[in-house]
Design a protein around this motif. Structure first.
Motif, PDB file in Angstrom:
ATOM      1  N   ARG A  55      38.759  42.627  41.467  1.00  0.00           N
ATOM      2  CA  ARG A  55      40.180  42.006  41.870  1.00  0.00           C
ATOM      3  C   ARG A  55      40.728  43.242  42.800  1.00  0.00           C
ATOM      4  O   ARG A  55      41.268  42.861  43.836  1.00  0.00           O
ATOM      5  N   ILE A  56      40.651  44.295  42.265  1.00  0.00           N
ATOM      6  CA  ILE A  56      41.349  45.352  42.707  1.00  0.00           C
ATOM      7  C   ILE A  56      40.881  45.663  44.239  1.00  0.00           C
ATOM      8  O   ILE A  56      41.534  45.918  45.181  1.00  0.00           O
ATOM      9  N   ARG A  94      39.540  44.041  46.348  1.00  0.00           N
ATOM     10  CA  ARG A  94      39.553  42.880  47.463  1.00  0.00           C
ATOM     11  C   ARG A  94      41.191  42.621  47.958  1.00  0.00           C
ATOM     12  O   ARG A  94      41.535  41.837  48.520  1.00  0.00           O
ATOM     13  N   SER A  95      42.066  43.485  47.049  1.00  0.00           N
ATOM     14  CA  SER A  95      43.488  43.176  47.305  1.00  0.00           C
ATOM     15  C   SER A  95      44.219  44.171  48.064  1.00  0.00           C
ATOM     16  O   SER A  95      44.191  45.337  47.942  1.00  0.00           O
ATOM     17  N   THR A 143      47.523  44.491  47.387  1.00  0.00           N
ATOM     18  CA  THR A 143      48.460  44.716  46.831  1.00  0.00           C
ATOM     19  C   THR A 143      48.536  46.140  46.234  1.00  0.00           C
ATOM     20  O   THR A 143      47.614  46.665  46.055  1.00  0.00           O
ATOM     21  N   LEU A 151      48.786  46.127  40.547  1.00  0.00           N
ATOM     22  CA  LEU A 151      47.627  45.366  40.158  1.00  0.00           C
ATOM     23  C   LEU A 151      47.130  45.652  38.690  1.00  0.00           C
ATOM     24  O   LEU A 151      46.941  45.067  37.856  1.00  0.00           O
ATOM     25  N   ASP A 182      49.310  44.065  36.242  1.00  0.00           N
ATOM     26  CA  ASP A 182      49.056  42.750  36.015  1.00  0.00           C
ATOM     27  C   ASP A 182      48.045  42.375  34.935  1.00  0.00           C
ATOM     28  O   ASP A 182      46.724  43.064  35.032  1.00  0.00           O
ATOM     29  N   VAL A 184      44.332  41.563  35.516  1.00  0.00           N
ATOM     30  CA  VAL A 184      43.616  42.542  36.156  1.00  0.00           C
ATOM     31  C   VAL A 184      43.071  43.630  34.998  1.00  0.00           C
ATOM     32  O   VAL A 184      41.815  43.944  34.855  1.00  0.00           O
ATOM     33  N   ARG A 205      42.551  47.761  47.921  1.00  0.00           N
ATOM     34  CA  ARG A 205      41.279  47.645  48.555  1.00  0.00           C
ATOM     35  C   ARG A 205      40.893  49.003  48.993  1.00  0.00           C
ATOM     36  O   ARG A 205      39.700  49.291  49.395  1.00  0.00           O
TER      37      ARG A 205
END
Length: 286
Positions: free
Chosen positions: A157-158, A160-161, A163, A168, A171, A174, A199
């Motif tokens: 998740r991390i 690709r983001s 944010t 993150l 969250d 996550v 990312r």
């Protein structure tokens, strides 16, 4: 809101109190009356924490799910419970006559006259079916305090983001169990700015950050508070005054805006991200 280590401590405490015991449940406030009626007379098999969620697993596949939120609190004690005061959502009692598991009774107060547990003000207090428990686990990220945690799932998740990394890590889908103290302190210890896009975090940096979260949170479970300052920067080593704060524990940046960094002396900064305060050192995390 309690961070994950507090929930893991509660899960262990509740297992000490009631695991293997037939409990009686009531809802003096009335808001959990139907659920309490289903729990009454049922044996507590086990407890667990997943992130900020507490689960009591009872016989017949009954699971009590509690999320304390901002205002929820537990209280417990030996003997007969006191008269309910305030909004007691759930009261559990046991006479201590059940079979205890793993010799845990020796860890309790020296009383065979029963024990009680009160819950006030939670965000969630509900009974879940096995599919609902599975759905709860599925929507949470890995918990650094659980042996079954898969940090690679969080990194997917991390990585690709765009944010900010701090957002993150806060969250719960996550990473589960990390709150503002653990996040801001772990980022400081890693030398990472809180606004770094997820990312841009390399696999090696993520591996080190995850390992540090595991270590910090495990220590917090053991001692009951959050300490993040390395030995070289403690008051005993530097001669500085100890921290005075209602949260306790020695920290680098959390709730220290305008004060000097324990490492470089720069002024600790504060900002806001998604309605949450952030704290960082502009030099050490530059």
């Amino acid at each position: 809101m309690p961070e994950g280590h507090s929930i893991h401590r509660l899960a262990a405490r509740h297992a000490e109190l009631f695991a293997g015991e037939k409990v009686q449940a009531a809802s003096p406030q009335g808001r959990f009356a139907e659920g309490a009626a289903l729990l009454s007379g049922t044996v507590l098999d086990d407890t667990e924490a997943y992130g900020k969620h507490l689960l009591h697993h009872y016989a017949h596949e009954l699971t009590l799910h509690v999320h304390l939120g901002l205002y929820g609190k537990f209280a417990d004690g030996p003997g007969d419970p006191p008269p309910p005061v305030g909004q007691v959502r759930l009261r559990l009692t046991s006479d201590g006559s059940g079979s205890r598991r793993g010799g845990r009774r020796a860890e309790l107060e020296p009383s065979d006259d029963g024990r009680w547990l009160d819950l006030r003000g939670p965000t969630a207090c509900e009974l879940l079916t096995p599919p609902e428990v599975a759905a709860l686990r599925a929507r949470l990220g890995p918990d650094p305090l659980r042996a079954d945690a898969d940090p690679a799932r969080a990194y997917t998740r991390i990585s690709r983001s765009p944010t900010p990394l701090a957002a993150l890590l806060l969250d719960q889908s996550v990473v589960a169990g990390t709150g503002l103290i653990f996040v801001t302190e772990a980022l400081f210890r890693a030398g990472l700015p809180p606004l770094l896009p997820g990312r841009e975090l390399t696999p090696a940096l993520w591996g080190a950050l995850w390992a540090d979260l595991v270590g910090l949170m495990t220590l917090a479970v053991e001692v009951g508070r959050i300490d993040t300052v390395r030995d070289a920067h403690l008051p005993e080593a530097t001669g500085r005054a100890p921290r005075v704060d209602r949260h306790g524990g020695e920290v680098y940046v959390y709730r220290r805006p305008g004060q000097p960094c324990h490492v470089c002396g720069a002024e600790v900064r504060r900002g806001v991200l998604a309605g949450r305060n952030l704290y960082w050192c502009p030099t050490c995390q530059g």
